[in-house]
Design a protein around this motif. Sequence first.
Motif, PDB file in Angstrom:
ATOM      1  N   ALA A  60     -21.389 -10.907  15.944  1.00 20.15           N
ATOM      2  CA  ALA A  60     -20.723 -10.354  17.087  1.00 20.15           C
ATOM      3  C   ALA A  60     -20.710  -8.762  17.357  1.00 20.15           C
ATOM      4  O   ALA A  60     -20.318  -8.197  18.151  1.00 20.15           O
ATOM      5  N   GLN A  61     -21.806  -8.321  16.668  1.00 23.52           N
ATOM      6  CA  GLN A  61     -21.983  -6.918  16.763  1.00 23.52           C
ATOM      7  C   GLN A  61     -23.279  -6.640  17.503  1.00 23.52           C
ATOM      8  O   GLN A  61     -23.849  -5.436  17.763  1.00 23.52           O
ATOM      9  N   SER A  86     -21.444  -8.096  22.306  1.00 20.38           N
ATOM     10  CA  SER A  86     -21.212  -9.021  21.502  1.00 20.38           C
ATOM     11  C   SER A  86     -21.498 -10.578  22.154  1.00 20.38           C
ATOM     12  O   SER A  86     -20.749 -11.200  22.609  1.00 20.38           O
ATOM     13  N   ALA A  87     -22.871 -10.472  22.665  1.00 15.86           N
ATOM     14  CA  ALA A  87     -23.192 -11.726  23.261  1.00 15.86           C
ATOM     15  C   ALA A  87     -23.545 -12.841  22.085  1.00 15.86           C
ATOM     16  O   ALA A  87     -24.736 -13.005  21.878  1.00 15.86           O
ATOM     17  N   THR A  88     -22.735 -13.420  21.716  1.00 17.67           N
ATOM     18  CA  THR A  88     -22.790 -14.556  20.892  1.00 17.67           C
ATOM     19  C   THR A  88     -23.092 -15.859  21.456  1.00 17.67           C
ATOM     20  O   THR A  88     -23.365 -16.718  20.865  1.00 17.67           O
ATOM     21  N   LEU A 115     -32.520  -7.917  22.645  1.00 15.37           N
ATOM     22  CA  LEU A 115     -31.166  -8.254  22.142  1.00 15.37           C
ATOM     23  C   LEU A 115     -31.158  -7.432  20.520  1.00 15.37           C
ATOM     24  O   LEU A 115     -32.226  -7.814  20.186  1.00 15.37           O
ATOM     25  N   THR A 116     -30.370  -6.640  20.533  1.00 11.20           N
ATOM     26  CA  THR A 116     -30.232  -5.742  19.192  1.00 11.20           C
ATOM     27  C   THR A 116     -29.164  -6.140  18.403  1.00 11.20           C
ATOM     28  O   THR A 116     -27.965  -6.308  18.805  1.00 11.20           O
ATOM     29  N   ASP A 117     -29.446  -6.718  17.417  1.00  7.46           N
ATOM     30  CA  ASP A 117     -28.419  -7.335  16.431  1.00  7.46           C
ATOM     31  C   ASP A 117     -28.617  -6.749  14.787  1.00  7.46           C
ATOM     32  O   ASP A 117     -29.415  -7.166  14.158  1.00  7.46           O
ATOM     33  N   GLY A 118     -28.310  -5.433  14.643  1.00  5.37           N
ATOM     34  CA  GLY A 118     -28.345  -4.864  13.405  1.00  5.37           C
ATOM     35  C   GLY A 118     -29.950  -4.513  13.485  1.00  5.37           C
ATOM     36  O   GLY A 118     -30.540  -3.564  14.272  1.00  5.37           O
TER      37      GLY A 118
END
Length: 287
Positions: A60-61, A86-88, A115-118
């Motif tokens: 969600a981050q 938060s594009a889950t 898309l960046t997720d951490g």
Amino acid sequence: MRSVVWSLMTVAAVALAGCNNASNSSSTNSSDGAAAPAPAAQATSVTGTVSIRGDIKPSAQDTLDIKLVDVTAQGSAPLATKDIASATTFPQQFQLDFNPANVVPNDMYVVEATLTDGDRHYVMPLQAPVLTQGHPTSNIAIELMPEQTPGEKMLAAFQNVQKQIGGMKRSSGTKLEPNVSRAWQVFRDGLEVKFIRELVDYGDKGFTSTDYAYKDGKPWVVQQKKMASQNAKPSSIDTAGWADDGTLVLKTHDAGGTSSTLSDSDAGSLQQQAKDILSLATGGKGK
């Protein structure tokens, strides 16, 4: 008789004028009498969906960044941008609105999505041309795929070194301490220590097997397996790795089939162990 002739000439002139007016009027119509079609309206937006390859669920981050870019005029500002936090849920729909007056007809435009997720980044393996040169403006299907994180790249490089130690020059040593038995093998490429494998038996307190990799005489990656005894299955595997500037890049703790983040203090302990065994195995020379 003259008055009659004059009247007929007048009537003919009026009729001719009427024909000319009819001809001019019909020139604004199509051959079948229908009005000519209006010019097609210019596009003012690009729409489509973004999906992720494989069965992957971002956290969600995460943040999804979408841009409409003129790749002909490199370095120019995007024609339109959209950020979705938060594009889950995927596929994710998007619409990029822009001013058609800013479009250069002969330039090439593409939609770029990341898309960046951490530490994880998802990128497009293929370009998505749109808008000009016959390319579409709607139903744009974009697929993202994950890239290796810096930590994963480091781990892959470390595993590659592990496979190469058989071809390196090897030396070994042992040391007995109170309640501890220690043995190691040192692997050199030329005069430089590249790798040390250490086995430590703590008796009834367990056993560790640790691989240390070095760059320029400094700890690079350490992977330590903890087990009840030498031949037992590892109960945990801790891995830590550092960039050239000393930044901790790789930090994982695997236990019980799950993976979590290794704490900074535990990573620091592994780094110190790497320094200690290098000094011990080389007689303090560090090479």
